[in-house]
Each structure stands twice: as structure tokens, then as C-alpha cells.
Design a protein around this motif. Sequence first.
Motif, PDB file in Angstrom:
ATOM      1  N   ASN A  75      -9.027  39.051 -17.482  1.00 16.83           N
ATOM      2  CA  ASN A  75      -7.932  39.612 -18.271  1.00 16.83           C
ATOM      3  C   ASN A  75      -6.859  38.554 -18.534  1.00 16.83           C
ATOM      4  O   ASN A  75      -6.764  37.565 -17.792  1.00 16.83           O
ATOM      5  CB  ASN A  75      -7.324  40.842 -17.586  1.00 16.83           C
ATOM      6  CG  ASN A  75      -6.852  40.538 -16.174  1.00 16.83           C
ATOM      7  OD1 ASN A  75      -6.139  39.573 -15.941  1.00 16.83           O
ATOM      8  ND2 ASN A  75      -7.246  41.375 -15.214  1.00 16.83           N
ATOM      9  N   PRO A  76      -6.071  38.721 -19.585  1.00 15.33           N
ATOM     10  CA  PRO A  76      -5.070  37.706 -19.966  1.00 15.33           C
ATOM     11  C   PRO A  76      -4.121  37.326 -18.845  1.00 15.33           C
ATOM     12  O   PRO A  76      -3.702  36.172 -18.748  1.00 15.33           O
ATOM     13  CB  PRO A  76      -4.321  38.379 -21.125  1.00 15.33           C
ATOM     14  CG  PRO A  76      -5.320  39.327 -21.703  1.00 15.33           C
ATOM     15  CD  PRO A  76      -6.118  39.838 -20.550  1.00 15.33           C
ATOM     16  N   ARG A  77      -3.791  38.282 -17.998  1.00 16.78           N
ATOM     17  CA  ARG A  77      -2.826  38.011 -16.916  1.00 16.78           C
ATOM     18  C   ARG A  77      -3.353  36.972 -15.930  1.00 16.78           C
ATOM     19  O   ARG A  77      -2.580  36.208 -15.353  1.00 16.78           O
ATOM     20  CB  ARG A  77      -2.524  39.318 -16.185  1.00 16.78           C
ATOM     21  CG  ARG A  77      -1.465  39.210 -15.092  1.00 16.78           C
ATOM     22  CD  ARG A  77      -0.978  40.595 -14.716  1.00 16.78           C
ATOM     23  NE  ARG A  77      -2.086  41.456 -14.322  1.00 16.78           N
ATOM     24  CZ  ARG A  77      -2.549  41.538 -13.058  1.00 16.78           C
ATOM     25  NH1 ARG A  77      -2.018  40.803 -12.101  1.00 16.78           N
ATOM     26  NH2 ARG A  77      -3.544  42.350 -12.772  1.00 16.78           N
ATOM     27  N   ASN A  78      -4.672  36.929 -15.743  1.00 16.68           N
ATOM     28  CA  ASN A  78      -5.270  36.007 -14.768  1.00 16.68           C
ATOM     29  C   ASN A  78      -5.956  34.799 -15.408  1.00 16.68           C
ATOM     30  O   ASN A  78      -6.510  33.969 -14.706  1.00 16.68           O
ATOM     31  CB  ASN A  78      -6.300  36.751 -13.919  1.00 16.68           C
ATOM     32  CG  ASN A  78      -5.667  37.683 -12.916  1.00 16.68           C
ATOM     33  OD1 ASN A  78      -5.077  37.238 -11.935  1.00 16.68           O
ATOM     34  ND2 ASN A  78      -5.768  38.985 -13.162  1.00 16.68           N
ATOM     35  N   ARG A  79      -5.927  34.723 -16.724  1.00 13.75           N
ATOM     36  CA  ARG A  79      -6.736  33.713 -17.405  1.00 13.75           C
ATOM     37  C   ARG A  79      -6.282  32.280 -17.098  1.00 13.75           C
ATOM     38  O   ARG A  79      -7.105  31.391 -16.881  1.00 13.75           O
ATOM     39  CB  ARG A  79      -6.734  33.964 -18.910  1.00 13.75           C
ATOM     40  CG  ARG A  79      -7.893  33.283 -19.624  1.00 13.75           C
ATOM     41  CD  ARG A  79      -8.144  33.908 -20.962  1.00 13.75           C
ATOM     42  NE  ARG A  79      -8.683  35.262 -20.835  1.00 13.75           N
ATOM     43  CZ  ARG A  79      -8.531  36.217 -21.736  1.00 13.75           C
ATOM     44  NH1 ARG A  79      -7.847  35.973 -22.833  1.00 13.75           N
ATOM     45  NH2 ARG A  79      -9.060  37.416 -21.558  1.00 13.75           N
ATOM     46  N   GLU A  80      -4.978  32.040 -17.082  1.00 10.92           N
ATOM     47  CA  GLU A  80      -4.498  30.684 -16.805  1.00 10.92           C
ATOM     48  C   GLU A  80      -4.883  30.244 -15.401  1.00 10.92           C
ATOM     49  O   GLU A  80      -5.339  29.123 -15.188  1.00 10.92           O
ATOM     50  CB  GLU A  80      -2.981  30.623 -16.985  1.00 10.92           C
ATOM     51  CG  GLU A  80      -2.426  29.208 -16.814  1.00 10.92           C
ATOM     52  CD  GLU A  80      -0.931  29.124 -17.077  1.00 10.92           C
ATOM     53  OE1 GLU A  80      -0.352  28.045 -16.824  1.00 10.92           O
ATOM     54  OE2 GLU A  80      -0.342  30.128 -17.527  1.00 10.92           O
ATOM     55  N   TRP A  81      -4.718  31.145 -14.443  1.00  6.25           N
ATOM     56  CA  TRP A  81      -5.117  30.822 -13.069  1.00  6.25           C
ATOM     57  C   TRP A  81      -6.619  30.529 -13.000  1.00  6.25           C
ATOM     58  O   TRP A  81      -7.046  29.553 -12.371  1.00  6.25           O
ATOM     59  CB  TRP A  81      -4.794  31.982 -12.126  1.00  6.25           C
ATOM     60  CG  TRP A  81      -5.482  31.799 -10.799  1.00  6.25           C
ATOM     61  CD1 TRP A  81      -5.068  31.021  -9.755  1.00  6.25           C
ATOM     62  CD2 TRP A  81      -6.766  32.324 -10.423  1.00  6.25           C
ATOM     63  NE1 TRP A  81      -6.014  31.043  -8.754  1.00  6.25           N
ATOM     64  CE2 TRP A  81      -7.051  31.831  -9.134  1.00  6.25           C
ATOM     65  CE3 TRP A  81      -7.685  33.166 -11.068  1.00  6.25           C
ATOM     66  CZ2 TRP A  81      -8.225  32.164  -8.468  1.00  6.25           C
ATOM     67  CZ3 TRP A  81      -8.858  33.489 -10.402  1.00  6.25           C
ATOM     68  CH2 TRP A  81      -9.125  32.994  -9.108  1.00  6.25           C
ATOM     69  N   ARG A 112      -8.915  39.727  -7.008  1.00  6.95           N
ATOM     70  CA  ARG A 112      -8.122  40.095  -8.185  1.00  6.95           C
ATOM     71  C   ARG A 112      -8.826  41.150  -9.051  1.00  6.95           C
ATOM     72  O   ARG A 112      -8.442  41.371 -10.184  1.00  6.95           O
ATOM     73  CB  ARG A 112      -7.831  38.841  -9.019  1.00  6.95           C
ATOM     74  CG  ARG A 112      -6.942  37.822  -8.315  1.00  6.95           C
ATOM     75  CD  ARG A 112      -6.843  36.533  -9.099  1.00  6.95           C
ATOM     76  NE  ARG A 112      -6.057  35.521  -8.397  1.00  6.95           N
ATOM     77  CZ  ARG A 112      -4.883  35.040  -8.817  1.00  6.95           C
ATOM     78  NH1 ARG A 112      -4.357  35.481  -9.956  1.00  6.95           N
ATOM     79  NH2 ARG A 112      -4.245  34.123  -8.116  1.00  6.95           N
TER      80      ARG A 112
END
Length: 208
Positions: A75-81, A112
Amino acid sequence: DGRREVLSVAEGMKEDAESWRGFITGMLARGLKGVRLVTGDRCAGLVAAVNELLPEARYQRCMVHFERNILAKVNPRNREWAADALKAVFAMESRDKALEKAESVAKELETRKLREAAKCLREGISETTTYLLDDYPREHRRRIRTNNMIERLNREIRRRTRVVGSFPDGRSALMLVCARVRYVTSNEWSTRRYLDMSRLGESVPVAN
């Protein structure tokens, strides 16, 4: 000698094993030998044909395609991580360390609640870290772990064929594609070596 070449172009290729088998068989009939590594995206037909016809070669799943497949399940919220975590996996100096790091990332993905991404990572990490085996020089790793080289050529071909729009038949399309391939390989690829093959020592003449 370390320079890039296009060995074959075919019209009407599908992604199934039969198509890839015919494509590889054609190159073998023309004298292809000494293949040590095949790099591509996760195409089951290609993998099956390589295992059958090129028994001395290993398969390297394209690292870039693999990362995209995993991030598509994040999901976008975890994508950078997740993107940073995957970069850390492929920054490892040895295959054992990469596999160990990948497992820790998979566990964190599960924490997550990203189980599909964790499953994708676990299922594909082995064939995506082939380039880290001792058979392949460290200096070659960045070049052989992706199929970016052919992807750039494919983009150039798509750009040229899109201008035409439609072709009267497959042969005319193939003629345009081959003309573009010849131009790129003779004007861009031939000017410098892509890999320093001396890093392979005596294994190149032995393979051939």
C-alpha cells in the motif's frame, strides 16, 4: 569479447515455452554455445526452455521487475519503506547475506500486514540473486542482475513502430525492427565494451 550484440529477432513470439524453445533452438543451430547466464523477467516459458536447452546456464530473474512486482502488492503508506528495504537486500555483498536480509524484510512485511508482498519476496528471491553466486565476477553484477539493456532497446523499437501505426504484414514490421536494431548495435553498442570479460579468466575459452 564483452560487447553487446543482438543474436536473434523473431516475429510472432509468444511467452510460452514452445515459442522460447523454437527461438533458442534457432540460435543453437546457428552456433550459439557457452551460455552461462540468462536474465529475464518472470516468464515461465523462458525458464522452462532455458532449463531444457541450456543446461549449463543459470537463470537470473530481473531485479527491477521483481522489485516492481513486490511493490505492486504494497500500500502507498508503506511503499517508500518497502522500496528502501528491497534496495538493502540487493546491496548485500554475498548471496547468503541477501537471502538472510530478504527473510527479515519478509517478516517485517508480514508484521505490517503485507502478506502477499512477503510471499512474493520469499518465492522469488532465490532466482533474483543468482548474480551474487561466485561464478560471476563482482564487477559484472550491476550489468547482469537486470535486463535493462534489452528493455531500453525495446522502448526504442516501440517508439519507432508507433510512428508507423499499422503495418501491411508481419514481415514489413520485422524489417523495420531489424533496421533499427542494426542501427543501435552498430552506432551505440559497438563503441565500447559492456563487460570486462577478462574477469572470467580461463572460464570463457573453456565454455566455448
